[in-house]
Write an enzyme that holds these catalytic residues in place. Sequence first.
Site, mmCIF file in Angstrom:
data_model
loop_
_atom_site.group_PDB
_atom_site.id
_atom_site.type_symbol
_atom_site.label_atom_id
_atom_site.label_comp_id
_atom_site.label_asym_id
_atom_site.label_seq_id
_atom_site.Cartn_x
_atom_site.Cartn_y
_atom_site.Cartn_z
ATOM 1 N N GLY A 1 0.813 -1.206 0.000
ATOM 2 C CA GLY A 1 0.000 0.000 0.000
ATOM 3 C C GLY A 1 0.844 1.252 0.000
ATOM 4 N N PRO A 2 0.193 2.404 -0.186
ATOM 5 C CA PRO A 2 0.948 3.657 -0.222
ATOM 6 C C PRO A 2 1.582 3.979 1.137
ATOM 7 C CG PRO A 2 -1.428 4.046 -0.452
ATOM 8 C CD PRO A 2 -1.235 2.582 -0.392
ATOM 9 N N PRO A 3 2.534 4.891 1.157
ATOM 10 C CA PRO A 3 3.213 5.223 2.413
ATOM 11 C C PRO A 3 2.233 5.802 3.447
ATOM 12 C CG PRO A 3 4.317 6.251 0.546
ATOM 13 C CD PRO A 3 3.071 5.650 0.027
ATOM 14 N N GLY A 4 2.488 5.505 4.697
ATOM 15 C CA GLY A 4 1.730 6.130 5.776
ATOM 16 C C GLY A 4 0.335 5.596 5.989
ATOM 17 N N THR A 5 0.061 4.383 5.503
ATOM 18 C CA THR A 5 -1.280 3.849 5.680
ATOM 19 C C THR A 5 -1.361 2.874 6.855
ATOM 20 O OG1 THR A 5 -0.703 2.300 3.929
ATOM 21 C CG2 THR A 5 -2.165 4.098 3.346
ATOM 22 N N THR B 1 3.382 -0.610 9.062
ATOM 23 C CA THR B 1 4.236 -0.900 10.207
ATOM 24 C C THR B 1 3.391 -1.133 11.457
ATOM 25 O OG1 THR B 1 5.827 0.588 9.220
ATOM 26 C CG2 THR B 1 6.233 -0.076 11.483
ATOM 27 N N GLU C 1 -10.264 32.451 -8.909
ATOM 28 C CA GLU C 1 -10.848 31.450 -7.995
ATOM 29 C C GLU C 1 -12.361 31.369 -8.160
ATOM 30 O OE1 GLU C 1 -9.096 29.320 -6.615
ATOM 31 O OE2 GLU C 1 -7.198 30.335 -6.992
ATOM 32 N N HIS D 1 -13.222 29.225 -11.105
ATOM 33 C CA HIS D 1 -13.274 27.788 -10.792
ATOM 34 C C HIS D 1 -14.604 27.444 -10.121
ATOM 35 C CE1 HIS D 1 -9.195 26.691 -11.736
ATOM 36 N NE2 HIS D 1 -8.658 27.511 -10.864
ATOM 37 N N ASP E 1 -3.414 24.297 -12.583
ATOM 38 C CA ASP E 1 -4.663 23.855 -13.220
ATOM 39 C C ASP E 1 -4.364 23.138 -14.528
ATOM 40 O OD1 ASP E 1 -5.858 25.268 -11.190
ATOM 41 O OD2 ASP E 1 -6.109 27.076 -12.406
HETATM 42 P P1 ADP Z 1 3.505 2.760 6.806
HETATM 43 O O1 ADP Z 1 4.325 1.716 7.459
HETATM 44 O O2 ADP Z 1 2.341 2.219 6.043
HETATM 45 O O3 ADP Z 1 4.281 3.742 5.985
HETATM 46 P P2 ADP Z 1 3.052 3.546 9.513
HETATM 47 O O4 ADP Z 1 2.470 2.300 10.037
HETATM 48 O O5 ADP Z 1 4.484 3.789 9.814
HETATM 49 O O6 ADP Z 1 2.827 3.643 7.944
HETATM 50 O O7 ADP Z 1 2.168 4.771 9.996
HETATM 51 C C1 ADP Z 1 2.723 6.013 10.322
HETATM 52 C C2 ADP Z 1 1.855 6.722 11.336
HETATM 53 O O8 ADP Z 1 0.612 7.101 10.756
HETATM 54 C C3 ADP Z 1 1.493 5.877 12.515
HETATM 55 O O9 ADP Z 1 2.452 6.015 13.517
HETATM 56 C C4 ADP Z 1 0.139 6.417 12.947
HETATM 57 O O10 ADP Z 1 0.298 7.507 13.819
HETATM 58 C C5 ADP Z 1 -0.450 6.928 11.666
HETATM 59 N N1 ADP Z 1 -1.394 5.971 11.075
HETATM 60 C C6 ADP Z 1 -1.296 5.421 9.843
HETATM 61 N N2 ADP Z 1 -2.334 4.619 9.575
HETATM 62 C C7 ADP Z 1 -3.121 4.628 10.674
HETATM 63 C C8 ADP Z 1 -4.345 3.973 11.019
HETATM 64 N N3 ADP Z 1 -4.969 3.143 10.165
HETATM 65 N N4 ADP Z 1 -4.873 4.214 12.241
HETATM 66 C C9 ADP Z 1 -4.252 5.048 13.093
HETATM 67 N N5 ADP Z 1 -3.112 5.682 12.832
HETATM 68 C C10 ADP Z 1 -2.524 5.493 11.644
HETATM 69 ZN ZN ZN Z 2 -6.628 27.879 -10.603
#
Ligand code: ADP
Ligand code: ZN
Length: 524
Positions: A126-130, A133, A348, A351, A424
């Site tokens: 999946g995408p980063p930050g989801t 981990t 604006e 738009h 745009d």
């Molecule tokens: P990844 O490994 O997918 O890049 P992480 O697991 O490191 O992302 O998530 C980074 C931070 O984002 C976590 O520490 C948390 O604070 C927040 N976060 C991401 N997804 C969730 C989720 N589903 N629920 C709660 N917090 C989340």
């Molecule tokens: Zn514009």
Amino acid sequence: MVDDPNLTERLYESGAEFSGEITEQMSPLLSIFLTWILPIMIFAAIGQYMYKKLLEKAGGPNSMAFGMGKSNAKVYVKSSEGIKFSDVAGEDEAKENLAEIVDYLHSPDKYKEVGASMPKGILLVGPPGTGKTMLAKAVAGESNVPFFSISGSEFVEMFVGMGAAKVRDLFNQAKEKAPCIVFIDEIDAIGKKREGNIGGNDEREQTLNQLLTEMDGFEENSGVIIPAATNRPESLDPALTRPGRFDRRVPVELPDLKGREAILRVHAKKIKASQNIDFLKIARMASGASGAELANIVNEAALRAVRSSRKEVTQEDLEESIEVVIAGYQKKNAMLTDKEKMIVSYHEIGHALVAAKQSHSAPVQKITIVPRTSGALGYTMQVDEGNHYLMRKEEIENKIATFTGGRAAEELIFGSVTTGASNDIEQATKLARAMITRYGMSDDFDMVALETVNNRYLGGDASLACSAQTQASIDRQVVELIKKQHEKAKEILTQNRDKLDKLAQYLYERETITGEEFMEILKK
Ligand code: ADP
Ligand code: ZN
């Protein structure tokens, strides 16, 4: 100079005292020591020190040979971070999938009886930050087993063989501590497809081979579970994903509306938030945000509350912090001339008006001409009511028309154009291209894929897969498509010229107006 051989004697006689100079010859032994043995000893000491340092870096003196060292996988015993599934909001499918692993770690006999074996490797994609981990940690937390974690990039070392030694060592540690979780982040750093790169990369290949060997080496049901995370699954070596290795794939996608609301709520628990916050509204505004970004939005809101010395985070804090995350901070001292401000106002409103006058457009939430640190001089925020999984051809066309609306207003009112429409233009082009090359929405090409998306989790850049003639034809059609929508936008604005003037004037004076104010003036 006076050459006088008797000088010393005469000076003695006169009672003078000598000081400083060495008058005696050095003993030959001392001389040999100083000129030969001491330097050698110094060099040997430096050498020893450097060797020790290298070993330390590689993992300690019990290494087998030069550069073979222990991995520096961190060991978390008994879920020291205490992350549970309940901390991960949304992502229900992923959690359901992983719950089976937890159950297995709790009672492996149940599975052995039937003869079922748990997959060793699980690929979290999946995408980063989801929350990939987090999910891996939660599996360890729920099962109460040790958690090892290492990033794929940590395996890739300067010297050939060192990464492989790290892998070997990591798995030795893990087998001792089984049952346990070994989490490998960014597995694509070692697991990239092997063929095709000129010259190759011996170190990475050896590391990957070692990983494959280790995974094949331990038996089914040994209790070592290896979740690995990646956001470029298409680049992984097929050997890594074949049965018996990372054969289970768990998608961890960007959260939908409900997921975003849940994530906001989880993170809002960590701050002092006021009672009447509309999380659903915030979730709507933050469309497309990842879990990490939502966590960041909540934190920005808390910071904003402290900055204005309040004890509680309010709805307004959260809304403003979304804009901060999207567009950057407000530029307090940006000096736009009156003329420029007027142009931005019309742009604006252009738009917003084009969006409002078409069907299937998301309602306007807010329009502002306060400059932001991202470089945006103003923006129109549209917010969808619910989730959007499918888009009809007309909706995309309307969207393109909305993108052209800003420039169209400038042309109509000022008779000239500015650089303000660059973003745009970029967005409209992207959409138009995708319609033709990927969504099969042109008349000529029917359902033929003319472009393939390379890494859909990281920006999703596409590469063309067609002949040069077709490319030229695509380019022509993109231009035609955008021109048509641009004309449509100009027409809409011409027909609503009085509203355009009124709204632009209103925005110019207030600098920020809400969607309701906008609609009120529009409907009058
Ligand atoms: P990844 O490994 O997918 O890049 P992480 O697991 O490191 O992302 O998530 C980074 C931070 O984002 C976590 O520490 C948390 O604070 C927040 N976060 C991401 N997804 C969730 C989720 N589903 N629920 C709660 N917090 C989340
Ligand atoms: Zn514009």
